[in-house]
Design a protein around this motif. Sequence first.
Motif, PDB file in Angstrom:
ATOM      1  N   HIS A   1       0.797  -1.229   0.000  1.00 12.54           N
ATOM      2  CA  HIS A   1       0.000   0.000   0.000  1.00 12.54           C
ATOM      3  C   HIS A   1       0.830   1.281   0.000  1.00 12.54           C
ATOM      4  CE1 HIS A   1      -3.632  -2.334   0.655  1.00 12.54           C
ATOM      5  NE2 HIS A   1      -2.940  -3.046   1.539  1.00 12.54           N
ATOM      6  N   CYS A   2       2.113   1.185   0.281  1.00  7.80           N
ATOM      7  CA  CYS A   2       2.983   2.369   0.346  1.00  7.80           C
ATOM      8  C   CYS A   2       4.272   2.087  -0.415  1.00  7.80           C
ATOM      9  CB  CYS A   2       3.320   2.705   1.795  1.00  7.80           C
ATOM     10  SG  CYS A   2       1.899   2.903   2.860  1.00  7.80           S
ATOM     11  N   GLU A   3       4.688   3.042  -1.229  1.00  8.43           N
ATOM     12  CA  GLU A   3       5.943   2.857  -1.961  1.00  8.43           C
ATOM     13  C   GLU A   3       6.762   4.142  -1.961  1.00  8.43           C
ATOM     14  OE1 GLU A   3       4.872   3.559  -6.619  1.00  8.43           O
ATOM     15  OE2 GLU A   3       4.461   1.578  -5.772  1.00  8.43           O
ATOM     16  N   PRO A   4       8.079   4.014  -1.871  1.00  5.75           N
ATOM     17  CA  PRO A   4       8.937   5.207  -1.858  1.00  5.75           C
ATOM     18  C   PRO A   4       8.955   5.862  -3.236  1.00  5.75           C
ATOM     19  CG  PRO A   4      10.269   3.223  -1.851  1.00  5.75           C
ATOM     20  CD  PRO A   4       8.851   2.785  -1.741  1.00  5.75           C
ATOM     21  N   GLU A   5       8.876   7.182  -3.238  1.00  2.00           N
ATOM     22  CA  GLU A   5       8.891   7.933  -4.505  1.00  2.00           C
ATOM     23  C   GLU A   5      10.265   8.512  -4.817  1.00  2.00           C
ATOM     24  OE1 GLU A   5       5.824  10.912  -4.383  1.00  2.00           O
ATOM     25  OE2 GLU A   5       4.491   9.600  -5.494  1.00  2.00           O
ATOM     26  N   ARG A   6      10.838   9.202  -3.831  1.00  4.63           N
ATOM     27  CA  ARG A   6      12.139   9.839  -4.079  1.00  4.63           C
ATOM     28  C   ARG A   6      12.853  10.081  -2.752  1.00  4.63           C
ATOM     29  NH1 ARG A   6       8.312  13.742  -4.649  1.00  4.63           N
ATOM     30  NH2 ARG A   6       8.581  15.595  -3.366  1.00  4.63           N
ATOM     31  N   TYR A   7      14.128  10.399  -2.880  1.00  2.00           N
ATOM     32  CA  TYR A   7      14.965  10.699  -1.720  1.00  2.00           C
ATOM     33  C   TYR A   7      15.669  12.015  -1.982  1.00  2.00           C
ATOM     34  CZ  TYR A   7      18.850  10.356   1.586  1.00  2.00           C
ATOM     35  OH  TYR A   7      19.753  10.599   2.561  1.00  2.00           O
TER      36      TYR A   7
ATOM     37  N   VAL B   1       7.353   9.095   0.628  1.00  2.00           N
ATOM     38  CA  VAL B   1       6.623   7.851   0.404  1.00  2.00           C
ATOM     39  C   VAL B   1       5.184   8.194   0.037  1.00  2.00           C
ATOM     40  CG1 VAL B   1       5.877   5.687   1.462  1.00  2.00           C
ATOM     41  CG2 VAL B   1       8.088   6.652   2.069  1.00  2.00           C
ATOM     42  N   ARG B   2       4.634   7.500  -0.964  1.00  2.00           N
ATOM     43  CA  ARG B   2       3.241   7.706  -1.389  1.00  2.00           C
ATOM     44  C   ARG B   2       2.427   6.473  -0.997  1.00  2.00           C
ATOM     45  NH1 ARG B   2       0.465  11.677  -3.297  1.00  2.00           N
ATOM     46  NH2 ARG B   2       2.286  12.463  -4.361  1.00  2.00           N
ATOM     47  N   CYS B   3       1.286   6.704  -0.373  1.00  2.00           N
ATOM     48  CA  CYS B   3       0.385   5.621   0.039  1.00  2.00           C
ATOM     49  C   CYS B   3      -0.871   5.647  -0.823  1.00  2.00           C
ATOM     50  CB  CYS B   3       0.008   5.773   1.506  1.00  2.00           C
ATOM     51  SG  CYS B   3       1.420   5.621   2.604  1.00  2.00           S
ATOM     52  N   ASP B   4      -1.532   4.485  -0.959  1.00  2.00           N
ATOM     53  CA  ASP B   4      -2.705   4.414  -1.829  1.00  2.00           C
ATOM     54  C   ASP B   4      -4.012   4.779  -1.130  1.00  2.00           C
ATOM     55  OD1 ASP B   4      -3.045   2.154  -0.289  1.00  2.00           O
ATOM     56  OD2 ASP B   4      -3.037   0.741  -1.955  1.00  2.00           O
TER      57      ASP B   4
ATOM     58  N   TRP C   1      -3.746   4.207   5.138  1.00  2.00           N
ATOM     59  CA  TRP C   1      -2.373   3.718   5.129  1.00  2.00           C
ATOM     60  C   TRP C   1      -1.383   4.858   5.332  1.00  2.00           C
ATOM     61  CZ3 TRP C   1      -0.431  -0.779   6.026  1.00  2.00           C
ATOM     62  CH2 TRP C   1      -1.228  -1.915   5.838  1.00  2.00           C
ATOM     63  N   ALA C   2      -1.711   6.045   4.835  1.00  2.00           N
ATOM     64  CA  ALA C   2      -0.831   7.200   5.050  1.00  2.00           C
ATOM     65  C   ALA C   2      -0.751   7.518   6.544  1.00  2.00           C
ATOM     66  CB  ALA C   2      -1.327   8.400   4.268  1.00  2.00           C
TER      67      ALA C   2
ATOM     68  N   ASN D   1       2.920  10.960   1.844  1.00  2.00           N
ATOM     69  CA  ASN D   1       1.871  11.577   1.035  1.00  2.00           C
ATOM     70  C   ASN D   1       0.746  10.579   0.842  1.00  2.00           C
ATOM     71  OD1 ASN D   1       3.348  13.944   0.659  1.00  2.00           O
ATOM     72  ND2 ASN D   1       4.316  13.172  -1.199  1.00  2.00           N
ATOM     73  N   GLY D   2      -0.485  11.085   0.901  1.00  2.00           N
ATOM     74  CA  GLY D   2      -1.647  10.243   0.644  1.00  2.00           C
ATOM     75  C   GLY D   2      -1.853  10.099  -0.844  1.00  2.00           C
ATOM     76  N   PRO D   3      -2.949   9.501  -1.228  1.00  2.00           N
ATOM     77  CA  PRO D   3      -3.206   9.328  -2.664  1.00  2.00           C
ATOM     78  C   PRO D   3      -3.481  10.667  -3.320  1.00  2.00           C
ATOM     79  CG  PRO D   3      -5.114   8.699  -1.387  1.00  2.00           C
ATOM     80  CD  PRO D   3      -4.018   8.986  -0.407  1.00  2.00           C
ATOM     81  N   SER D   4      -3.132  10.758  -4.570  1.00  2.00           N
ATOM     82  CA  SER D   4      -3.432  11.998  -5.285  1.00  2.00           C
ATOM     83  C   SER D   4      -4.869  11.903  -5.790  1.00  2.00           C
ATOM     84  CB  SER D   4      -2.457  12.203  -6.444  1.00  2.00           C
ATOM     85  OG  SER D   4      -2.521  11.115  -7.325  1.00  2.00           O
TER      86      SER D   4
END
Length: 184
Positions: free
Chosen positions: A107-113, A122-125, A129-130, A159-162
Amino acid sequence: MSGSDAPGRAAGDVPGKVPEPSGVDLARVALRAAREAARARGDAAQQKKQARRGGLRSGARADRRDPMALGAAINRLLSERGWEAPAAVGGVMGRWPEIVGEDVAKHCEPERYDEDERVLVVRCDSTAWATNLRLLAPTLVARLNEDLGHGAVRLIKVNGPSGPARRYGPLRAPGSSGPGDTYG
């Protein structure tokens, strides 16, 4: 049968006594010994020369152009360019399910560092989960710093879902922020 009639003996040989080698036989033995010694010295000198140079090389002397193993070449490039920390964080992003667990990784994946700020985004779906990941953030920061080295990650920004694109139109209620009210 006389002493000279026995097979394999010369006329002057004494029975039971080994005959003395002649000059030609001595020369052959000495030549063979000299060749073996020269060969041994040459092999030893060649091995010593290669060991001094660090093994077989492409030229007369070892230099930076000599071939090297792929792993060593990559490590050298990373250290020359100062990419150790980003490469380590990239490795963490590849091992994200191992670090955070399978449930969180679904449900959560890293976007950038951000290397300057040492912040992992990290962006969550879903917002649930956020929120869950925000509660787990201090534990994850400690786990990441244990893996990467102290201070590599200072903060995890969740970050939550966009939401869908906001549309402005005649059906919009005044004062409302639109469908973005439920996201983030």
